[in-house]
Scaffold this active site. Structure first.
Site, short mmCIF file in Angstrom:
data_model
loop_
_atom_site.label_atom_id
_atom_site.label_comp_id
_atom_site.label_asym_id
_atom_site.label_seq_id
_atom_site.Cartn_x
_atom_site.Cartn_y
_atom_site.Cartn_z
N LYS A 1 30.67 42.55 39.74
CA LYS A 1 31.81 43.37 40.16
C LYS A 1 31.68 43.81 41.63
O LYS A 1 30.62 43.64 42.24
CB LYS A 1 31.91 44.58 39.22
CG LYS A 1 32.22 44.22 37.77
CD LYS A 1 32.38 45.47 36.91
CE LYS A 1 32.73 45.10 35.47
NZ LYS A 1 33.00 46.31 34.65
N TYR B 1 41.41 42.25 31.11
CA TYR B 1 41.30 43.61 30.58
C TYR B 1 42.50 43.98 29.70
O TYR B 1 42.92 45.14 29.67
CB TYR B 1 41.12 44.61 31.72
CG TYR B 1 39.73 44.56 32.35
CD1 TYR B 1 38.58 44.58 31.57
CD2 TYR B 1 39.57 44.51 33.73
CE1 TYR B 1 37.32 44.54 32.13
CE2 TYR B 1 38.30 44.47 34.30
CZ TYR B 1 37.18 44.49 33.51
OH TYR B 1 35.92 44.46 34.07
N ASN C 1 30.12 49.75 37.23
CA ASN C 1 28.93 49.43 36.42
C ASN C 1 28.40 48.01 36.64
O ASN C 1 27.82 47.40 35.73
CB ASN C 1 29.21 49.70 34.93
CG ASN C 1 30.35 48.84 34.40
OD1 ASN C 1 30.89 47.99 35.12
ND2 ASN C 1 30.70 49.02 33.14
N HIS D 1 30.28 42.57 34.38
CA HIS D 1 30.94 42.32 33.10
C HIS D 1 30.15 41.24 32.39
O HIS D 1 29.63 40.33 33.04
CB HIS D 1 32.37 41.81 33.31
CG HIS D 1 32.94 41.18 32.07
ND1 HIS D 1 33.51 41.92 31.06
CD2 HIS D 1 32.95 39.89 31.65
CE1 HIS D 1 33.87 41.10 30.09
NE2 HIS D 1 33.54 39.86 30.42
N GLU E 1 36.85 33.61 27.89
CA GLU E 1 36.61 34.07 29.26
C GLU E 1 36.10 32.94 30.15
O GLU E 1 36.45 32.87 31.33
CB GLU E 1 35.64 35.26 29.24
CG GLU E 1 36.30 36.49 28.60
CD GLU E 1 35.37 37.67 28.40
OE1 GLU E 1 34.16 37.57 28.72
OE2 GLU E 1 35.85 38.71 27.92
P1 IDP Z 1 32.13 46.47 28.72
O1 IDP Z 1 32.34 46.08 30.17
O2 IDP Z 1 30.80 47.12 28.50
O3 IDP Z 1 32.39 45.33 27.75
P2 IDP Z 1 34.75 47.55 27.98
O4 IDP Z 1 34.99 48.65 27.00
O5 IDP Z 1 35.16 46.16 27.57
O6 IDP Z 1 33.20 47.61 28.38
O7 IDP Z 1 35.48 47.95 29.32
C1 IDP Z 1 35.64 47.03 30.36
C2 IDP Z 1 35.43 47.74 31.69
O8 IDP Z 1 36.42 48.74 31.87
C3 IDP Z 1 34.10 48.48 31.80
O9 IDP Z 1 33.01 47.66 32.14
C4 IDP Z 1 34.42 49.49 32.87
O10 IDP Z 1 34.37 48.92 34.17
C5 IDP Z 1 35.85 49.87 32.52
N1 IDP Z 1 35.91 51.02 31.60
C6 IDP Z 1 35.72 51.02 30.26
N2 IDP Z 1 35.86 52.24 29.72
C7 IDP Z 1 36.17 53.05 30.77
C8 IDP Z 1 36.44 54.47 30.88
O11 IDP Z 1 36.43 55.24 29.90
N3 IDP Z 1 36.71 54.94 32.13
C9 IDP Z 1 36.73 54.14 33.23
N4 IDP Z 1 36.48 52.82 33.17
C10 IDP Z 1 36.20 52.28 31.97
MG MG Z 2 34.16 44.36 27.35
#
Ligand code: IDP
Ligand code: MG
Length: 147
Positions: free
Chosen positions: A9, A49, A112, A115, A126
């Site tokens: 990212k 997303y 974070n 992905h 994907e």
């Molecule tokens: P993952 O990346 O661990 O699979 P997902 O729930 O699929 O998590 O969410 C995708 C991405 O969306 C996350 O990696 C993060 O960048 C963002 N994200 C998820 N939940 C939140 C939130 O509560 N606040 C802000 N960003 C979020």
């Molecule tokens: Mg995810």
């Protein structure tokens, strides 16, 4: 052997952690089958997303994901989906253990670093989303020099 999709990212790219993160995957035994850098379009992000499109943070996520180019990797290895998810740690960087990619380099739940696909089914979807068929390589896990 399975293949999973990883995205490095904008915080990873801008923070110059690409080498460090790729190193961790390679040292864990993963083979790179595909790698590319590109600017993620709004359309691509809406597909990727789709499960988050109605969340209040989606517009901010879109801005974040478009703030620099990203790097997509196709990584092959035994049990790749689960093992890569273990290496990166949970979504919220603040809750991720030290020693995981997100625990060491991530900022928060959105910013974070990476992905990674969360199931073999999603990995297949994907990989198709981010790589054309000719951009994924199968090759012998060795190399030749002189004939
Ligand atoms: P993952 O990346 O661990 O699979 P997902 O729930 O699929 O998590 O969410 C995708 C991405 O969306 C996350 O990696 C993060 O960048 C963002 N994200 C998820 N939940 C939140 C939130 O509560 N606040 C802000 N960003 C979020
Ligand atoms: Mg995810």
């Amino acid at each position: 052997m399975d293949t999973t999709l990883v995205l490095l990212k904008p915080d990873c790219v801008a923070g110059r952690k690409v080498g460090e993160v790729v190193k961790r995957f390679e040292e864990a035994g993963f083979q790179i089958r595909g790698a590319k850098m590109f600017a993620a379009s709004a359309e691509l992000l809406k597909g990727h997303y789709a499960h988050l499109i109605d969340k209040p943070f989606f517009p901010e996520l879109e801005v974040f994901m478009q703030s620099t180019p990203v790097v997509a990797l196709a990584l092959a290895g035994d049990n790749a989906v689960e093992r890569v998810r273990t290496i990166i740690g949970p979504t919220d960087s603040k809750k991720a253990d030290k020693g995981t990619v997100r625990g060491d380099f991530g900022v928060d739940v959105m910013v974070n670093i990476v992905h990674a696909s969360d199931s073999n089914e999603n990995a297949a979807i994907e990989l198709k989303r981010f790589f054309a068929p000719g951009e994924l390589f199968d090759y012998a896990m060795g190399y030749r020099t002189k004939p």
